[in-house]
Design an enzyme around this catalytic site. Structure first.
Site, PDB file in Angstrom:
ATOM      1  N   GLY A  88       0.900  -1.160  -0.068  1.00  0.00           N
ATOM      2  CA  GLY A  88       0.075  -0.248  -0.236  1.00  0.00           C
ATOM      3  C   GLY A  88       0.770   1.319  -0.601  1.00  0.00           C
ATOM      4  O   GLY A  88       1.848   1.431  -0.593  1.00  0.00           O
ATOM      5  N   ARG A  89       0.012   2.389   0.596  1.00  0.00           N
ATOM      6  CA  ARG A  89       1.371   3.683   0.431  1.00  0.00           C
ATOM      7  C   ARG A  89       1.782   3.591   2.106  1.00  0.00           C
ATOM      8  O   ARG A  89       2.838   4.222   1.885  1.00  0.00           O
ATOM      9  CB  ARG A  89       0.410   4.722   0.658  1.00  0.00           C
ATOM     10  N   GLU A  92       6.200   3.496   1.513  1.00  0.00           N
ATOM     11  CA  GLU A  92       6.860   4.994   1.208  1.00  0.00           C
ATOM     12  C   GLU A  92       7.306   6.217   2.666  1.00  0.00           C
ATOM     13  O   GLU A  92       8.454   6.214   2.497  1.00  0.00           O
ATOM     14  CB  GLU A  92       6.322   5.430  -0.314  1.00  0.00           C
ATOM     15  N   CYS A 118       3.759  -6.338  -2.464  1.00  0.00           N
ATOM     16  CA  CYS A 118       3.360  -5.637  -2.651  1.00  0.00           C
ATOM     17  C   CYS A 118       4.455  -3.981  -2.662  1.00  0.00           C
ATOM     18  O   CYS A 118       6.133  -4.861  -3.078  1.00  0.00           O
ATOM     19  CB  CYS A 118       2.184  -4.658  -2.193  1.00  0.00           C
ATOM     20  N   HIS A 119       4.032  -3.119  -2.196  1.00  0.00           N
ATOM     21  CA  HIS A 119       5.405  -2.081  -2.203  1.00  0.00           C
ATOM     22  C   HIS A 119       5.969  -2.142  -0.060  1.00  0.00           C
ATOM     23  O   HIS A 119       6.784  -1.246   0.713  1.00  0.00           O
ATOM     24  CB  HIS A 119       4.255  -0.675  -1.534  1.00  0.00           C
ATOM     25  N   TYR A 138       5.753  -5.282  -6.432  1.00  0.00           N
ATOM     26  CA  TYR A 138       4.744  -5.008  -7.071  1.00  0.00           C
ATOM     27  C   TYR A 138       5.775  -4.276  -7.974  1.00  0.00           C
ATOM     28  O   TYR A 138       7.117  -4.010  -7.703  1.00  0.00           O
ATOM     29  CB  TYR A 138       3.857  -3.841  -7.083  1.00  0.00           C
TER      30      TYR A 138
END
Length: 194
Positions: A88-89, A92, A118-119, A138
């Site tokens: 997800g976000r 980051e 994913c991330h 991802y």
């Protein structure tokens, strides 16, 4: 004695990538503790739902509130057997937290099982924990993984595959949950019998 799993999350963690593994790992009898920098147990993080709808990248929608059951400042990484890094976000920006990096380095240096999806590998990259490993994520993370010394493994068309390299289990996105969690359980030494 049950194994203890630490899950590092933040606001706009991918909904399925936090809720489904959290519940699946508990279902097989593991103790799972979800923590977020600057938040305490019983507080929430907001989630985002990433979907694959035929666009060049995923779409993003607001998900649910996910309740934390661990206070970030109370984490003693020695007391956990494994680490889960959802996507997800959140990755980051939580990778900018020095304590997050310290925690991840502990798991990596001690070769404890780590599952990232994913991330989530963005955090591993920030902790210098992918060099010499074969992994996936991802697809947008491919250049980052290669520059960090990791060997990129292509996800399949449906993002439903997962890879294991020693203590590290990675997957490209939530469609890989069945294979990703199954392989993580294998690395953890958890056997399910019928």
């Amino acid at each position: 004695m049950s194994k203890k799993i630490l899950m590092l999350v933040g606001d706009y963690v991918e909904d399925y990538e936090v809720m489904v593994p959290f519940q699946m790992l508990q279902m097989v009898g593991l103790e799972v503790y979800a923590a977020c920098p600057n938040k305490r147990a019983l507080e929430f993080v907001k989630t985002a739902i990433h979907d694959f709808e035929g666009d060049q990248t995923y779409s993003e929608k607001r998900g649910h509130n996910f309740m934390l059951n661990c206070t970030f400042e109370d984490i003693k990484e020695d007391s956990y057997d494994a680490l889960v890094l959802p996507g997800g976000r959140a990755p980051e920006y939580i990778r900018l937290n020095d304590r997050v990096i310290e925690i991840v380095k502990h798991f990596a240096q001690n070769k404890k099982p780590i599952a990232a999806i994913c991330h989530g590998p963005q955090i591993l990259i920030a902790a210098d924990a992918v060099s010499g490993y074969e992994l996936t994520a991802y697809p947008a993370l491919k250049p980052d993984i290669i520059r960090a010394g990791g060997k990129w493994l292509d996800p399949n068309q449906t993002f439903s595959n997962a890879y294991v390299d020693r203590n590290l289990v990675t997957a490209p996105a939530w469609p890989a949950h069945p294979e990703w969690i199954r392989k993580f359980l294998d690395v953890l030494g958890v056997k399910i019998t019928f």
